[in-house]
Design an enzyme around this catalytic site. Structure first.
Site, mmCIF file in Angstrom:
data_model
loop_
_atom_site.group_PDB
_atom_site.id
_atom_site.type_symbol
_atom_site.label_atom_id
_atom_site.label_comp_id
_atom_site.label_asym_id
_atom_site.label_seq_id
_atom_site.Cartn_x
_atom_site.Cartn_y
_atom_site.Cartn_z
ATOM 1 N N GLY A 165 -2.082 2.383 2.914
ATOM 2 C CA GLY A 165 -2.782 1.382 2.115
ATOM 3 C C GLY A 165 -3.190 -0.051 2.806
ATOM 4 C CG ASP A 166 0.134 -2.241 4.180
ATOM 5 O OD1 ASP A 166 -0.340 -2.717 2.993
ATOM 6 O OD2 ASP A 166 1.113 -2.042 4.631
ATOM 7 C CE1 TYR A 181 6.668 -3.750 -10.899
ATOM 8 C CE2 TYR A 181 6.596 -1.382 -11.191
ATOM 9 C CZ TYR A 181 6.972 -2.597 -11.520
ATOM 10 O OH TYR A 181 7.986 -2.686 -12.413
#
Length: 328
Positions: free
Chosen positions: A269-270, A169
């Protein structure tokens, strides 16, 4: 034909060196990156045949982005080229406690925000693919990008791919209400969700008594095969505690926890997503998969730029308790 296909935006990243503020900068370090491209790069580095789909301007900045992806082994043959649109740019200003790092976006009306349904031949792109990945950044860019994301997810699900989605988000791109309206129908077709507790609460309104209950509620609501929640504790701007939790098959699996000294946290995070996907595609079990995802993404914190240039061997060494002595 690629085993893994990702779809999303990439931007040019500009950063003042030496902890300077943008107002002080006399030069800027330039690189490229973007959530789904970061995943494709990591998977290519880990030995997979990964393709990245996007829409780029046919100018030097678009070609720079394409070239960086190709240099690192990513198949860019399905990129759509625009003769007149612009490349999105973002400025990353590195902070130090108590001043947090910050990002300034200049991405309005970028080439991918003007992508249209039918512009990508998804059945051809997905022919032979085993996994499709995208994130909540892409549909946030515009109504047309949202429509193409839905088109891509539907095509991937129909083709039999495992479909993964990172909620990702971004409050500067859309409201929580709009994010919910657009993404709930997409998530009905998703097999694997990557998220954080905060994003889950803001976008889906799902909360619980701890991360485990949040994961359980996500599976109950959407029927996901797996949910991976990354866990970050900010000890300072440049030192974090990092881990992840996996919920799949009715069981919870906790990844290892690392205290990371941060060189660059963008793309961590990726990297966790890519590390998890790498192990699943290699036939590993749930615990091994989340463990590797956490270790591989912990290493990303130590590498400048959006892309993770760590190797599988380095992640395995970290998991086996490798120390901090120089590797000779």
């Amino acid at each position: 034909m690629s085993t893994i296909v990702t779809f999303g935006e990439a931007m040019i990243r500009l950063s003042p060196p030496g902890f300077r503020r943008l107002e002080q900068a006399t030069s800027l370090d330039m690189t490229a990156g973007g959530a789904e491209l970061n995943v494709a790069v990591a998977l290519a580095r880990l030995g997979h045949d990964a393709a990245w789909v996007s829409r780029l301007p046919d100018n030097p900045l678009g070609r720079l982005c394409r070239n960086r992806a190709r240099e690192l082994g990513v198949n860019t043959s399905h990129v759509v080229w625009s003769p007149s649109d612009r490349m999105g740019v973002y400025f990353l200003e590195f902070g130090a406690a108590p001043r947090a790092s910050s990002v300034l976006y200049d991405r309005a009306a970028s080439a991918i925000s003007r992508i249209s349904v039918g512009e990508v031949d998804w059945p051809a792109v997905l022919d032979g693919a085993r996994w499709f990945h995208t994130s909540g950044i892409t549909p946030a860019l515009s109504d047309s990008a949202s429509a193409v994301t839905a088109e891509a997810v539907s095509a991937a699900a129909a083709s039999g791919c495992t479909v993964s989605y990172d909620l990702n988000y971004r409050a500067r791109l859309w409201t929580e209400q709009r994010a919910r309206e657009v993404q709930v129908p997409l998530l009905e077709k998703v097999n694997v969700l990557f998220t954080t507790e905060e994003d889950t609460k803001r976008v889906l309104g799902i909360t619980g008594d701890g991360y485990q209950q949040v994961a359980e509620k996500l599976v109950e609501r959407f029927g996901f095969e797996a949910v991976i929640i990354t866990l970050r504790e900010d000890l300072s701007v440049w030192k974090n505690r990092w881990s992840a939790l996996l919920y799949t098959g009715g069981r919870h699996y906790a990844g290892p926890t690392y205290e990371v000294e941060i060189v660059d946290r963008v793309g961590a995070g990726d990297s966790c997503s890519a590390g998890y996907m790498h192990k699943v595609l290699s036939g590993a079990g749930p615990q091994e998969s989340v463990d590797f995802g956490v270790a591989y993404s912990a290493l990303k914190h130590t590498i400048p730029g959006d892309f993770n240039l760590a190797t599988a061997e380095e992640a395995e060494r970290l998991l086996s308790g490798g120390g901090l002595r120089i590797a000779r």
